[in-house]
Every structure is written in C-alpha cells, then in structure tokens.
Write an enzyme that holds these catalytic residues in place. Structure first.
Site, short mmCIF file in Angstrom:
data_model
loop_
_atom_site.label_atom_id
_atom_site.label_comp_id
_atom_site.label_asym_id
_atom_site.label_seq_id
_atom_site.Cartn_x
_atom_site.Cartn_y
_atom_site.Cartn_z
N LYS A 22 30.62 35.87 35.71
CA LYS A 22 31.81 35.28 34.97
C LYS A 22 31.27 34.03 35.95
O LYS A 22 29.86 33.58 36.61
CB LYS A 22 32.63 35.88 36.50
N SER A 48 41.98 35.80 35.23
CA SER A 48 40.68 34.91 34.55
C SER A 48 39.48 34.81 34.59
O SER A 48 38.67 34.47 33.65
CB SER A 48 40.61 33.59 35.54
N SER A 61 42.43 38.78 39.56
CA SER A 61 41.72 37.65 38.15
C SER A 61 40.86 39.30 37.72
O SER A 61 39.83 38.69 37.11
CB SER A 61 41.22 37.11 38.52
#
Ligand code: ZN
Lengths: 474, 88, 471
Positions: free
Chosen positions: A76, A151, A175
């Site tokens: 990420k 996310s 997330s």
C-alpha cells in the site's frame, strides 16, 4: 499468478523455480491488466528484478533467503521505502521519496519477499472505495463497474487480479477487511502493537495497524508470521505474547465457543446474513459451540471512531505544510504558503476529516466530542472483554453489503462511513480480526465473514479461518 | 476552524462541509448524551507504560538526502518565505 | 512604584545534557553544520515515530526531586500549532499530568518560591532571518536548521511568588545552580541552554493580581532583572495615567533597555492538546525515583550551609563569599584545604576572589599551604594573591618555593623591628599621639613601614610589632 505464497517460497527455496521468473510473471500480469484495474500507483520494475537476482544468487550460493523467498509482494502506498516515491494517494506529497524504509518492509525483504510496487489507496487511507485517491480509483476484478473497497483497495486488487499472491494494507477502521470482503480475499488486521507502524504514514495513530491480503488463510498466516514482532522504533509495539499463527491452521475448532453476534449482523443485507449463518453451521459441524450474543455497545463504535480518527488525523496531517518535503504552493509569507499548499494538495475527504477532527479537539468541544469518544472507546472495549468471558471468538459480517458501484456513496459521506460499521469496534479495542471469503451474493460478488478475537489471541482467528476456508461454498 | 487547520474553503465548500459535518455530528449525538462519567478515557488499546530507548547515538540522515526532498533550500537550510509573528 | 508591588512568575526552559535528542538517536549537539543531526523523527517525516529517551526522563526526575516536587505518573500530549521551526506542526509536551509538580525552591536569603510544575517537552528548530535587520520583523525569508529540533527540555514554571527584579534574578541564579549541580544541564543562558520568560504584573498590596504581560528573550540574569524592573514601571505608569494593561507577550530589547509589544499574531491560538497516541504513559516506579533521589549530589543550599558552618560566621559579606564559592563549584577545594589546615575564612575569601573556576585550579595542598603561609604572616595579602595566580601555571608547585622565586623573601623579625624603630624615630609626634590612644594612626605607621620595606613586610606582623611597642 495462481500459486500461493507458500508454494512459491518452497519452490524457490528448493530450486524448482526462480525468483526472477516469478517476478517476471508478476510484472507481465500487471502489464496485461493494470491499465484497466489500476491497482498500482507505481511498479518498481527494475527494483523488483534486481531483488529477484539477489534472491536467486543466494539460493545458488546455498544460502536460504527466508520463508518468503521470491514471493512478489504489493505494498500500500502509505508504506515508506527508501528512495521510492510515496504518495499516500495524495497530491500533497508530490513525488516525495522517503529517506528510510518501514520496519515491516525490512522484515519482509529480510525474509526473501520482493516488493513489486506501491498500490492505490484512498487519500491518506481515508475512505472505503479508493474513490478518494488523487490518482483515480481502482476497479474490482470481479466486476470492474464496482469498487474494490478501501482504503487499501489497490492492495486487494493486486491479489484478487492475480498479480501477486500477497500484499500489505493498513487497517484503521476496516481498511483491510472491507476490501478483502469486496474482492474475495482473506484480510487480517492484527492485534494493535503486533506489527510495527514505523514507516507507515499515520492516519490515526492509536487505530492504524498494518496487515496482509492473501488468497488463503495459510498465506495470511505465513506473511503475518514475518511481519509481526516487537520493534523498538515503535513505542506502541508489544514486547511479547505473539501467538503461533502457522500452528493454529491445523488446530480445528472443536470445543471452541463462537459468539454469533447480532450487532455484527443487523443492518447487513440478507444474502450476507445468510452466509454468516452458513459459516456458523460449518463451524458447528466442525465441533464448535455456537452461542447467540448481543453486544449493543458495538453500535456506538461508528460515532466514537468518526471523532477519534479525524482528531488524530488533523494533528498527524499538520506536517504537510510545504516546508520540508512534498508540495509547496509559493506565497509571500509562510502561513499563506501553508494554507495555499494544503488547500491545493488535500482532497475533499481529507479536508472534511481535518475539519471534523480540528473541531472535535477545539476548546469548548473537547469534552463533548473527543473526551466522550475516548470514554465510548473504553465502553466498547469493556463490552468486548465482557463478551469474551463467555465466548472465545465472535462471528459476524465484515460489511453490510457486497461491493457497491462507483459514485454510489460519494455524495453522502455518512452512507460511506456506515460501511465500516462492523469493522470499527475491533480497531477501537485494539483487537485482531480477520475477514474470510465465504460464498457470493446474488450478483456474484464475493461475501466476507468476519471473525473477532480478544487482543493477542490472533491464533484463534487462524484456527477458525482455516476451518471456514475449507467449508466455504465452492 | 479552517484557519486553525490552515485550509481555505470556497463559499460552496463551506456550505457543503457545514452540512456534512452537521450530519456526522448529529450521528455522534448517540454518544454525546451517554452518561459515561465513571469510565476512564481510553487513549491506547493496551495499558503499557514506560517504553524507553537508551541515550545512545544512532546515525542521522545524510544531509543531502534530507535536503533533496525540500521545496527550497539555501545554505544547507530549509528556506521559507517571510514568517509573520513569533512562535507562541 | 507609587505604592504598587510587582508580581513575578517565571517560566524557565532548560535544555538537558543528554547525548541524544528526546525522541530519536540524533546527537544533542550545538554548533554543528546545519541539518546534520537530523533524522525522520526529529524532522517530522511522514511515518516516523518517537521513542522516549530514558536518560532525559532521569534528568527530569532529578530536577523534580531537587525542587522538592511530587514526581508522578504522567503522559505526553500534542500541542498543536503551525510554525515552520516545529517540524510536525505540533510539539510533544506535557499538559495536565506533568512529571513533576508542587515543588519549592529556597533562595539563599531563605525566601521560598513555589514551583508549579517541571515538565518535559521537545525543543524546536532554529530560524535565521534574511533581509531586513536580521530580526524576524522585516525579513524577506527565513532559513531553518533542525539540529535543535527534538532536543530535550524541562520547563520549570514557578508560582507568581516573586516581588522584585532582584528576587527574580536570585531565583534564576539559584535554579541554575541547582540544575547544574544535579548534572541535568550546563546552564549556559547566553547560549540558550537556559531560556527565561517572565510573567509580570503590578498591583496595590492586598488587591487581586493585575493583568500580566509575558516578557520573552531574557538571555542573561542582568537582562532579566532590568526587563522586569522596566516592565513594572511601564505598567505602573500606564495604570497611573488611567490606561488598562493588555495581556500580551512583550519582547525585551537589550540595546534600548525596554520591552516592546510583539502583537502580530494573525490568529488566536487553540492548541487542541490531546494525548500523544505514539507514546505510552510515563510511570516512574517508586524504586526508580528513590534510586535517583539517593544518587543526587549535595545541592547548593546544603553546600553553602556546610561552608558557613566551617567559617562560623553569618554576616552578609561572608554569605556572599560562600555563595560565590559554591556557585563556582570551588567548595570541595575549600573544604579539603581547611581539612589540611588552612583557616576557613581566609580559604573562602581567597577562593571566591582569586581562583578561576573555569581555569586551572591549584592543588588542594598548594592552596592550603598558601593560605597557611598568609595566615602565619609569611606572605602579605598581595603576595599570597600573586602566589595563587602563579599556581595556575604550576598547580602542584610548593608555594614557599614560588614565593622565593617571586622575590618575596620574608623580612626577618629583627630587620622588621629595626625598620619600625626607624619609622617611629622619624615620626615621633605621630607616635606619641598613637600611644596616647589615636588608633587611626595605625594606618599611618603601617603605610610608612610598607613603604620602607617596599611592600615586603607582612601587615599582621607590622601591627603586632606596633602593638608590642605601644604597650
Ligand atoms: Zn533525529
């Protein structure tokens, strides 16, 4: 890439395949499809190939590169890698190259894993769909008209699309688990303090935790075993009490007390409730005891979360001021430069949360909002601790719905926030939770079931997860 | 509030945000009214205390690497425009 | 002051003498090349996290104990405000639960000043202003060096217990001596390792406290006292001419000798303090606190008492001399010299006036021997001072040998006697008046004898000889 991380690592270690060919396969898959899916913000083609050569050379020299030898990995893009641009899905970082590497990545690389690139996310991890990324959303490989969740959406897509067998996300209010559920993956949020946050760009420091996406519960355990562990660079890192996750995989659930929690189900779509109940039956058939349980305090989590997380974020995001790194919009005086930079650099959702958090902490409102939210956090944690006196784990839905369409929830932030309802309580308590794919909905979109365990009892999640994985509908 | 956060909002944004923040804060009414007097505010998931590091020097960054990311540099220092007002 | 009294409370920031910064392993060093003692933590780069320096905590506890504070469970908060020398745009500080609180500091004259708190926090970076006068106002741009960012500070906040500039000065001098004595800081005010802000207000006795102003930029004891005295008069003048005092921050201008308003802030501050989520609470155990307490060195007050007991006098001149000796850390030398035979009063006087604390000191034996020689009349005061000065180059030299090398051969009693007889013979009138009871003439004869011996006579010996002949 259909092989599991554990298969790749054992093949690379045995010489049955090379890291170089594995990385090439991964890069080819990305080249073939990522223009459409947009999982990656940056693919470190050269870096990954170079790392593969190093792993292969080690093998040739008779050294063991480690338990993740040659395993391609997606990160990420809120995890720092020295010299590699980190964006956090925001314009404000403007090509910033961190001069240091996150502890988790050092651990993974030391175990032989090969970072392939940085994945898309909602700006500063604030969002549930990747629609808040400054660089455009990612798409759900199961249906490209649907969001992948967020996310950590890009990291979910990277695994779900078969680019890489495992990836890292961060989970502040769901997330990792929510995009895992939307994309049909295993997504694990470890106990707070089990994975070092050093090098994770902070959203909400007391809630953030790094965790993996994987196709299988076993791969999630494998990578988690590498990333979990004490780090002196993170004051909130736990010193001891790390359970054996790999050993938990074969332990079964006989005699385990599973709380089927109505407050992790009510409000979910019927098709999701049905799958959670089917999952309970699988566990019951495997020898677990299913106990219906209500923990109404969990319902308060959303309000507490949407005060605490923005409050911490408003402070964490103050440093994006145009002085030391990242974007600067030049003005005559520094204060005006700060304002111009932040106004141009942050997107709408980030601004909304900074405003909300600033408000919650401001004089005259602190007690009513931030203070009350902190007490609610205690209330919820106490309620969970209390529940764990009568059950070993809790079972519920990960999300109220399956993946939704682009634009469905953008106009109404509250409706977007509600999709975190079931995942938030564990972040508040610092407890671990895992989402395991279990069946699909009417439109064919994946459904995830969520298992929650007390803090430091992460092994229970893998015990239950492994059984659910075997018993999931084909 | 925007000034405190060093953000500038257009009149339309003020309107939208005000409404949206209003609805979020309205949702928070469910906890605002609770009597939680006896509960200790929770800042950390775990009650750990006294985490220290020894007072020993570890390497600092190479200055060039640090300054290479700066928007503006002069004489090996971070350069900014005029500062209005002293630090509080 | 027109019947007004001045009310003063002080905030003293003190940099701790650790090897590294408060939350990272960068060196805590002054004067290095800019931005070389910096890392992701102290420059506030995204993803970095603070970890508390244990030694800084120990120093802070030492300070708390030396100031008779309660040392308690505490935590760190974020103080949120935007400023370019503050890399995270928040300062990690302590808020409602400081490590040390409710202490006292006793001034040399016995006055007790309350200590509200002594808490830990991190320092900021340093700005250099370009263009204009080099001051912040009128500058076109500023350059920032973060070497100082994250240096550990303890902020010591007093109660508003002081009533004059001189008393505030005595407080800071005593506080500085304590901080240096416990080894927590080097206490160099001019170099900024101790920084003082003064809160000053005036009132008529018995009335409630007036509106206060905070004065910044006080980087010496002298400017502290001058600034407070100026500010108090300014406030009295303002009140007497019917104005109201505005609560504000004022800047001390050393050149102009006046305080000036600094009001140029474009926004009100709301620091939005909340617990620092990246740090865990600080809960010093009783065992740790006691261990630190038992290792504390003697504090200045105790050391002064020890010396005063040796001298066995308590006039204000002696108190001042003793304070100087302790302040310059010469008390151990004096005590050892007295133990090896030097007279206490003389040792204190010579140490306070003749020895340079920062420079080379004579060995205990040489210092003691010099004092003894002077007391015995083998050296005059002037000669003793010259010998002490010469000992700087040869700290272990034998003072007797030095004295002879310096040409201070002792006048024998016989030759002194002969000289005195000559002086008496040449000044018969004065002598008869002296014998008749005019004591003022002792001075006259001492002067004459000194002149005749070119300063080699010992004053005490001369007096003794004169006395002997007078009776
Ligand atoms: Zn540093």
């Amino acid at each position: 890439m259909t092989e599991s991380a554990s298969k790749i690592a054992s093949d690379v270690r045995s010489g049955a395949r090379t890291a170089a060919s594995t990385v090439k396969e991964s890069l080819d898959a990305i080249a073939a499809r990522d223009a459409e899916l947009h999982a990656f913000l940056y693919v470190d083609d050269l870096g990954a190939r170079a790392a593969a050569i190093v792993v292969d050379a080690a093998i040739e020299a008779g050294r063991d590169p480690g338990p993740l030898a040659g395993v391609p990995l997606a990160l990420k893009d809120n995890l720092c890698v020295r010299g590699v641009a980190t964006t956090c899905g925001s314009k404000i970082l403007n090509g910033w190259k961190p001069p240091y590497t996150a502890t988790v990545i050092e651990r993974l690389v030391a175990a032989g894993a090969i970072p392939i690139g940085k994945t898309n996310l909602d700006e500063f991890a604030m969002g549930s769909s990747t629609e808040n990324s400054a660089f455009g959303p990612s798409r759900n490989p199961h249906d490209t008209s649907k969001v992948p969740g967020g996310s950590s959406g890009g990291s979910a897509v990277a695994v779900a699309a078969g680019y890489v067998p495992v990836s890292l996300g961060s989970d502040t209010g769901g997330s990792i688990r929510q995009p895992a559920a939307f994309c049909g993956l295993v997504g694990y949020k470890p106990t707070y303090g089990h994975v070092s946050r050093y090098g994770l760009v902070a959203f909400s420091s007391s809630l953030d935790q790094i965790g993996p996406f994987a196709n299988t519960v076993g791969d999630a355990a494998l990578i988690s075993t590498v990333i979990c562990g004490h780090d002196p660079a993170d004051s909130t890192s736990l010193r001891d009490g790390y359970p054996d996750l790999m050993g938990a995989l074969e332990r079964g659930v006989a005699g385990l007390r599973v709380g089927l929690c109505s407050d992790l189900l009510d409000g979910a779509d019927d098709e999701i409730v049905a799958q959670v109940r089917a999952a309970a039956q699988v566990l019951e058939a495997a020898g677990a005891e299913i106990i219906d349980i209500a923990i109404p305090e969990l319902r308060l989590g959303l309000s507490a979360y949407y005060l605490l997380a923005p409050a911490e974020a408003s402070s964490n995001l103050a440093r994006y001021d145009g002085v030391r790194f990242g974007l600067r919009v030049e003005r005559d005086d520094v204060a005006a430069m700060n304002v111009a930079t932040r106004t141009a650099g942050f997107g709408a959702e980030v601004k909304r949360r900074i405003m909300l958090g600033t408000y919650a902490l401001s004089a005259g409102y602190y007690d009513a909002y931030y203070g009350q939210a902190q007490k609610t956090r205690r209330l919820i944690t106490n309620a969970l601790d209390n529940a764990y006196a009568s059950v070993d784990v809790l079972l519920g839905a990960t999300t109220p719905t399956t993946a939704f369409g682009f634009g469905d929830k953008v106009a109404d932030p509250m409706s977007m926030y509600l999709s975190d309802l079931f995942t938030i309580p564990t972040n508040l308590a610092g407890h671990p939770a895992i989402s395991v794919p279990f069946g699909v909905g009417a439109t064919g979109m994946p459904i995830g079931v969520q298992i929650l365990a007390p803090g430091r009892k992460d092994d229970l999640l893998f015990q239950v997860g492994a059984v659910l994985e075997k018993g999931a509908p084909a | 509030m925007a000034g405190l956060a060093r953000l500038e909002l257009s009149p339309e944004e003020v309107e939208t945000y005000t409404a949206q923040l209003g609805s979020i804060l309205a949702h928070a009414d469910d906890i605002a009214g609770l009597d939680l007097g006896g509960l200790e505010p929770m800042a950390h998931p775990f009650d750990i205390e006294n985490v220290f590091r020894p007072d020993t020097v570890t390497p600092s960054l190479e200055r060039d690497e640090l300054l290479s990311q700066a928007p503006d540099v002069e004489r090996n220092r971070f350069k900014v425009g005029r500062i209005l007002g002293e630090a509080p | 002051m027109n019947g007004y009294e001045t009310i003063i409370g002080l905030e003293v920031h003190c940099e701790l003498k650790t090897a590294t910064k408060l939350f990272c392993g960068c060196p805590n060093m002054f004067g290095d090349e800019p931005n070389t003692n910096c890392c992701p933590v102290c420059v506030g780069l995204p993803g970095s996290l603070p970890v508390l320096n244990e030694r800084a905590v120990e120093f802070a506890i030492r300070i708390g104990l030396a100031l008779n504070c309660e040392v308690r469970w505490s935590n760190f908060h974020r103080k949120n405000y935007f400023y370019p020398d503050m890399p995270k745009d928040f300062q990690i500080s302590q808020y409602d639960l400081p490590l040390n609180s409710n202490g006292t500091l006793e001034l040399p004259d016995g006055t007790v000043i309350g200590i509200t708190r002594a808490h830990m926090e991190e320092d900021t970076g340093k700005s250099t202003h370009l263009g204009g006068s080099g001051r912040i106002h009128g500058a076109d741009s500023s350059l920032i060096d973060y070497n100082r960012s994250g240096v550990p500070l303890v902020e010591i906040v007093s109660e508003p217990d002081m009533r004059s500039g001189a008393q505030a000065r005595a407080y800071v001098a005593e506080l500085r001596a304590i901080l240096v004595a416990v080894g927590a800081t080097d206490g160099r005010m001019e170099e900024g390792s101790m920084r003082v802000d003064a809160n000053v207000s005036v009132r008529k006795p018995g009335e409630p406290f007036g509106t206060r102003c905070e004065i910044k930029n006080l980087n010496s004891l002298r400017s502290l006292q001058r600034a407070i005295e100026f500010e108090a008069l300014r406030q009295v003048d303002a009140l007497e001419s019917g104005e109201r005092i505005i609560q504000e921050t004022r800047h001390w201008d050393e050149q102009a000798g006046r305080t000036g308003s600094m009001r140029s802030k474009e926004e009100a501050n709301d620091y939005r303090y909340f617990p620092e989520p990246d740090l865990v609470p600080l809960a010093p155990s009783d065992a740790w606190i006691e261990q630190i307490r038992s290792a504390l060195p003697a504090l200045p007050k105790e050391r002064r008492a020890r010396l005063l007991a040796l001298v066995d006098k308590s006039d204000s001149a002696t108190i001042d001399l003793v304070a100087t000796v302790v302040d310059r850390e010469l008390d151990d030398l004096v005590i050892e010299a007295v133990a090896s035979g030097a007279p206490a009063q003389l040792a204190v006087t010579r140490a306070a006036n003749e020895l340079d604390a920062g420079g080379v000191l004579p060995s205990t034996a040489s210092f003691a021997a010099t004092c003894q020689m002077e007391a015995a009349g083998a050296l005059s005061a002037t000669q003793a001072k010259a010998v002490l000065a010469a000992l700087v180059d040869e700290p272990n030299a034998d003072p007797k040998e030095l004295a002879s090398r310096l040409g201070f051969e002792q006048l024998s009693e016989d030759s002194l006697g002969a000289t005195i007889e000559e002086v008496i013979g040449a000044n018969a009138d004065e002598w008869s008046r002296y014998v008749g009871g005019d004591d003022k003439l002792a001075q006259f004869f001492i002067g004459k004898v000194m002149a005749a011996t070119k300063g080699k006579a010992n004053g005490k010996a001369v007096i003794a000889e004169l006395q002997a002949r007078r009776n």
